[in-house]
Every structure is written in structure tokens, then in C-alpha cells.
Motif scaffolding. Sequence first.
Motif, mmCIF file in Angstrom:
data_model
loop_
_atom_site.group_PDB
_atom_site.id
_atom_site.type_symbol
_atom_site.label_atom_id
_atom_site.label_comp_id
_atom_site.label_asym_id
_atom_site.label_seq_id
_atom_site.Cartn_x
_atom_site.Cartn_y
_atom_site.Cartn_z
ATOM 1 N N ARG A 1 0.825 -1.208 0.000
ATOM 2 C CA ARG A 1 0.000 0.000 0.000
ATOM 3 C C ARG A 1 0.857 1.255 0.000
ATOM 4 O O ARG A 1 0.627 2.190 -0.773
ATOM 5 C CB ARG A 1 -0.905 0.014 1.240
ATOM 6 C CG ARG A 1 -1.875 1.174 1.290
ATOM 7 C CD ARG A 1 -2.435 1.401 2.699
ATOM 8 N NE ARG A 1 -1.449 2.010 3.595
ATOM 9 C CZ ARG A 1 -1.699 2.368 4.841
ATOM 10 N NH1 ARG A 1 -2.907 2.153 5.370
ATOM 11 N NH2 ARG A 1 -0.762 2.920 5.591
ATOM 12 N N ASP A 2 1.872 1.301 0.874
ATOM 13 C CA ASP A 2 2.617 2.536 1.087
ATOM 14 C C ASP A 2 3.712 2.793 0.056
ATOM 15 O O ASP A 2 4.025 3.954 -0.227
ATOM 16 C CB ASP A 2 3.245 2.530 2.485
ATOM 17 C CG ASP A 2 2.235 2.838 3.569
ATOM 18 O OD1 ASP A 2 1.059 3.071 3.230
ATOM 19 O OD2 ASP A 2 2.610 2.829 4.757
ATOM 20 N N THR A 3 4.311 1.743 -0.510
ATOM 21 C CA THR A 3 5.460 1.955 -1.397
ATOM 22 C C THR A 3 5.092 2.767 -2.639
ATOM 23 O O THR A 3 5.630 3.859 -2.853
ATOM 24 C CB THR A 3 6.112 0.618 -1.771
ATOM 25 O OG1 THR A 3 6.532 -0.046 -0.576
ATOM 26 C CG2 THR A 3 7.322 0.839 -2.667
ATOM 27 N N PRO A 4 4.160 2.299 -3.484
ATOM 28 C CA PRO A 4 3.818 3.138 -4.655
ATOM 29 C C PRO A 4 2.993 4.361 -4.288
ATOM 30 O O PRO A 4 3.110 5.414 -4.915
ATOM 31 C CB PRO A 4 3.017 2.178 -5.545
ATOM 32 C CG PRO A 4 2.418 1.190 -4.604
ATOM 33 C CD PRO A 4 3.410 1.028 -3.494
ATOM 34 N N THR A 5 2.167 4.231 -3.244
ATOM 35 C CA THR A 5 1.276 5.326 -2.884
ATOM 36 C C THR A 5 2.046 6.564 -2.450
ATOM 37 O O THR A 5 1.701 7.693 -2.816
ATOM 38 C CB THR A 5 0.329 4.886 -1.755
ATOM 39 O OG1 THR A 5 -0.499 3.837 -2.238
ATOM 40 C CG2 THR A 5 -0.543 6.033 -1.295
ATOM 41 N N LEU A 6 3.110 6.376 -1.682
ATOM 42 C CA LEU A 6 3.873 7.530 -1.225
ATOM 43 C C LEU A 6 4.727 8.122 -2.341
ATOM 44 O O LEU A 6 5.067 9.306 -2.307
ATOM 45 C CB LEU A 6 4.722 7.150 -0.012
ATOM 46 C CG LEU A 6 3.866 7.012 1.251
ATOM 47 C CD1 LEU A 6 4.624 6.330 2.367
ATOM 48 C CD2 LEU A 6 3.382 8.380 1.714
ATOM 49 N N GLY A 7 5.064 7.311 -3.344
ATOM 50 C CA GLY A 7 5.684 7.876 -4.538
ATOM 51 C C GLY A 7 4.718 8.820 -5.238
ATOM 52 O O GLY A 7 5.080 9.949 -5.615
ATOM 53 N N ILE A 8 3.474 8.378 -5.403
ATOM 54 C CA ILE A 8 2.429 9.223 -6.000
ATOM 55 C C ILE A 8 2.170 10.447 -5.124
ATOM 56 O O ILE A 8 1.936 11.554 -5.616
ATOM 57 C CB ILE A 8 1.143 8.403 -6.191
ATOM 58 C CG1 ILE A 8 1.385 7.280 -7.198
ATOM 59 C CG2 ILE A 8 -0.021 9.274 -6.633
ATOM 60 C CD1 ILE A 8 0.251 6.276 -7.297
ATOM 61 N N TYR A 9 2.214 10.248 -3.837
ATOM 62 C CA TYR A 9 1.984 11.312 -2.851
ATOM 63 C C TYR A 9 2.947 12.481 -3.062
ATOM 64 O O TYR A 9 2.543 13.636 -3.190
ATOM 65 C CB TYR A 9 2.168 10.683 -1.474
ATOM 66 C CG TYR A 9 2.018 11.550 -0.255
ATOM 67 C CD1 TYR A 9 0.841 12.230 0.019
ATOM 68 C CD2 TYR A 9 3.064 11.644 0.673
ATOM 69 C CE1 TYR A 9 0.698 12.985 1.181
ATOM 70 C CE2 TYR A 9 2.930 12.391 1.828
ATOM 71 C CZ TYR A 9 1.744 13.058 2.080
ATOM 72 O OH TYR A 9 1.609 13.798 3.221
ATOM 73 N N PHE A 10 4.244 12.179 -3.136
ATOM 74 C CA PHE A 10 5.243 13.233 -3.283
ATOM 75 C C PHE A 10 5.241 13.832 -4.686
ATOM 76 O O PHE A 10 5.484 15.036 -4.849
ATOM 77 C CB PHE A 10 6.634 12.701 -2.926
ATOM 78 C CG PHE A 10 6.854 12.542 -1.444
ATOM 79 C CD1 PHE A 10 7.063 13.655 -0.640
ATOM 80 C CD2 PHE A 10 6.846 11.298 -0.848
ATOM 81 C CE1 PHE A 10 7.255 13.527 0.725
ATOM 82 C CE2 PHE A 10 7.047 11.149 0.517
ATOM 83 C CZ PHE A 10 7.256 12.266 1.305
ATOM 84 N N VAL A 11 4.990 13.019 -5.698
ATOM 85 C CA VAL A 11 4.907 13.548 -7.065
ATOM 86 C C VAL A 11 3.739 14.528 -7.185
ATOM 87 O O VAL A 11 3.866 15.600 -7.788
ATOM 88 C CB VAL A 11 4.771 12.404 -8.088
ATOM 89 C CG1 VAL A 11 4.387 12.944 -9.458
ATOM 90 C CG2 VAL A 11 6.074 11.622 -8.194
ATOM 91 N N SER A 12 2.596 14.165 -6.607
ATOM 92 C CA SER A 12 1.423 15.049 -6.647
ATOM 93 C C SER A 12 1.731 16.375 -5.959
ATOM 94 O O SER A 12 1.372 17.449 -6.464
ATOM 95 C CB SER A 12 0.229 14.374 -5.962
ATOM 96 O OG SER A 12 -0.098 13.157 -6.584
ATOM 97 N N TYR A 13 2.388 16.303 -4.811
ATOM 98 C CA TYR A 13 2.730 17.514 -4.075
ATOM 99 C C TYR A 13 3.677 18.403 -4.885
ATOM 100 O O TYR A 13 3.448 19.615 -5.019
ATOM 101 C CB TYR A 13 3.360 17.143 -2.737
ATOM 102 C CG TYR A 13 3.917 18.324 -1.981
ATOM 103 C CD1 TYR A 13 3.063 19.222 -1.342
ATOM 104 C CD2 TYR A 13 5.295 18.553 -1.923
ATOM 105 C CE1 TYR A 13 3.565 20.321 -0.659
ATOM 106 C CE2 TYR A 13 5.796 19.643 -1.243
ATOM 107 C CZ TYR A 13 4.937 20.525 -0.615
ATOM 108 O OH TYR A 13 5.442 21.607 0.057
ATOM 109 N N GLU A 14 4.726 17.801 -5.428
ATOM 110 C CA GLU A 14 5.693 18.585 -6.202
ATOM 111 C C GLU A 14 5.036 19.198 -7.433
ATOM 112 O O GLU A 14 5.282 20.366 -7.769
ATOM 113 C CB GLU A 14 6.871 17.689 -6.624
ATOM 114 C CG GLU A 14 7.861 17.394 -5.525
ATOM 115 C CD GLU A 14 8.678 18.612 -5.148
ATOM 116 O OE1 GLU A 14 8.901 19.495 -6.014
ATOM 117 O OE2 GLU A 14 9.106 18.702 -3.984
#
Length: 354
Positions: free
Chosen positions: A239-252
Motif C-alpha cells: 500500500r505505502d510503497t507506490p502510494t507515497l511515490g504518488i503522494y510526493f509527485v502530486s505535491y511537487e
Amino acid sequence: MPSEDQAGHLRTCCLRHGLRDREAFPRPGEALGLDEQKDPRTQTQKRAQWEPASPSWFSALTLRPGRWLGGLPNLLAQRALGLVLGHPFDTVKVRLQTQNTYRGIIDCTVKTYRHESILGFFKGMSFPIASIAVVNSVLFGVYSNTLLVLTATSHHERRLQPPSYTHVFVAGCTGGFLQAYCLAPFDLIKVRLQNQTEPRARQGGPPPRYRGPVHCAASIFQEEGPRGLFRGAWALTLRDTPTLGIYFVSYEWLCRQVTPDGQNPSSTTVLVAGGFAGITSWVTATPLDVIKSRMQMAGLGQREYQGLLDCMVSSARQEGLGVFFRGLTINSARAFPVNAVTFLSYEYLLHLWG
């Protein structure tokens, strides 16, 4: 009179620290004239150009170190407050994902309040608060240092030379992967306690299975061994591995859309971008969040799953594909304020510590 090397070095430092009127600084090959050095008005103007445009992290760091050191407890308090305010939403979400006795968010909220009072919404909250500093330090620390390795640029240089979205995604995934294993035991205990629907022990009533977080951890360790504390960890990692990649990309991406090149995002931008990044990440995370919660509760009044795939197939077969999106609405409502505060704290600390 400054030499060419000194002037060039001076200009580079100022660019890194975001000082205003960058073009006013001497370039290599330039120097202040003799008349300018003697004229007090010219010296005053030059000194003004060296000062930050407004009181900021730079002036706080260089002039008043006690001020930024004193701000750290406030930042931790903000994160803890966000967790406290979001925990009732999380309790309702977990119950909707793991129990079939509720018809929806309102029904779960009403039944929880009637049967357990307002305290029922805060079950399992102590361990998340105790672990918040460790978990967030691992996530954001690994993310920042992975970006440093991939791009060879500091945080402030990244505003002038933004990292690629691929680098941001890889750094976010790395942070998510390592965070998952730190979070797994705390998350398991939280979910177990949130699913205890018994009110406080009353005279003649059945006692709850767990008397608190420490008793819960000790019981799991005694009954299932050390591996029991990591039940559902594999689903949590996925759950967290790809999701947090998307999380930071969305923020940036959101920050870059509204922030001029080379400048730091405003507090409003950070809050909005952080909030929407949280919503985006939970949209992608909710299906595996459902599986994770069900595997953590397996064997306690529910069937024992043979693994991640068995849990997914059994849940879809018995309850339809809609089961994988239980709690999405309440996750999104909770995600915006919590993640807005998270990113504001993260950016503020990076500015304070240079």
C-alpha cells in the motif's frame, strides 16, 4: 576590495539563500568602485541588498538560533493535534472496512457513539501519537536523503534545479517502503483496539479482549510470537510503497504549477498542495488499505486468510468489487487537513535547518 573569486562565491551563496535583488551583487570581474566604498549612502544601499526581503527562515537561522530551536515542539504539537482530530474518522473507516454490521458512515458513527460514547472514536490513539515522530522522521528523512543521492542537490538548490518527477517518485517509494516496516506493529495494535466495540468494562459485563495498547502488544506477542506483530505488514508495504511515490509527485507537481521558478512555495500553496496530495494518495491506497485491515483482524471473529491474494479474492467474491473502496470518502475527508499540516511542518523544518 573583493577579489573575483570572493565576489563569485558571495553571489552563489546569496542565490542559494534566496536574497532579493540578485543582479545587484558583484559578478566575477566586477568590484565596488572607490567612490562607492566611501559614500555612506551607497554602503547602506548595498547592505540592504544583502538582507532577506522579509523576516524568514534565513534571518531566524542566522540571527536568532534560539527562536527556531524553540519552534520544534510547536511543529510536533501541530502534527499530534492533526492526528487527534483525524483519529475519529480513522476509527469509523477501519470499522467499515473490517465489519459488516454497519450500513454506512452515519450508521457507524451513531452506533459507536450510542454504545461506546465519544471515547469509542479515540480507541487505539495512544500508539500512533507515541510513534508519530519516529514514523514521520523515517518517511521524510529517507525521502530527502534519497533525493540528495539521486540529484546531488540540497533542498534549497532544488528550487533552482527541480528534480525530475522520476527521482521524486523513486525517493517517495523508498521512504514508503522503509516507513511501512516501522509502522507495521503500531498500525496493527491501533486497528485491533479500534475494532473493540465493547464499552468500558462494566460490572457484570464482558471485559474487552485488550485492556490497552501495551496489553494488546503483549497478548499478540505471547499468542502469535514476534511475527504476529507484523501481521498485515506485506499488504501495508504494498500500500505505502507506490502510494507515497504518488503522494510526493502530486505535491511537487501542484507546487510547481503555482510557484515561479526558483522560488519557494508560499504557505498557502504548501497547505493546498499537501491536502490534495493526501487525497490523491488515498484514492490509490484504499483498496490495499481494506485488505491490510482485514488481514490484521484475521482470526479474531473473522475467517483466517491464507494470504494477501486469498483475502482479495474472498472479499470480492462475497461482497463485490465495491468492498475495496470502503472508507474512501472518509479517508479523503481526513486526508486533506492532516496532510496539509504535515507538509507545512516538513517545509518549515527544512527552511529552519537550511
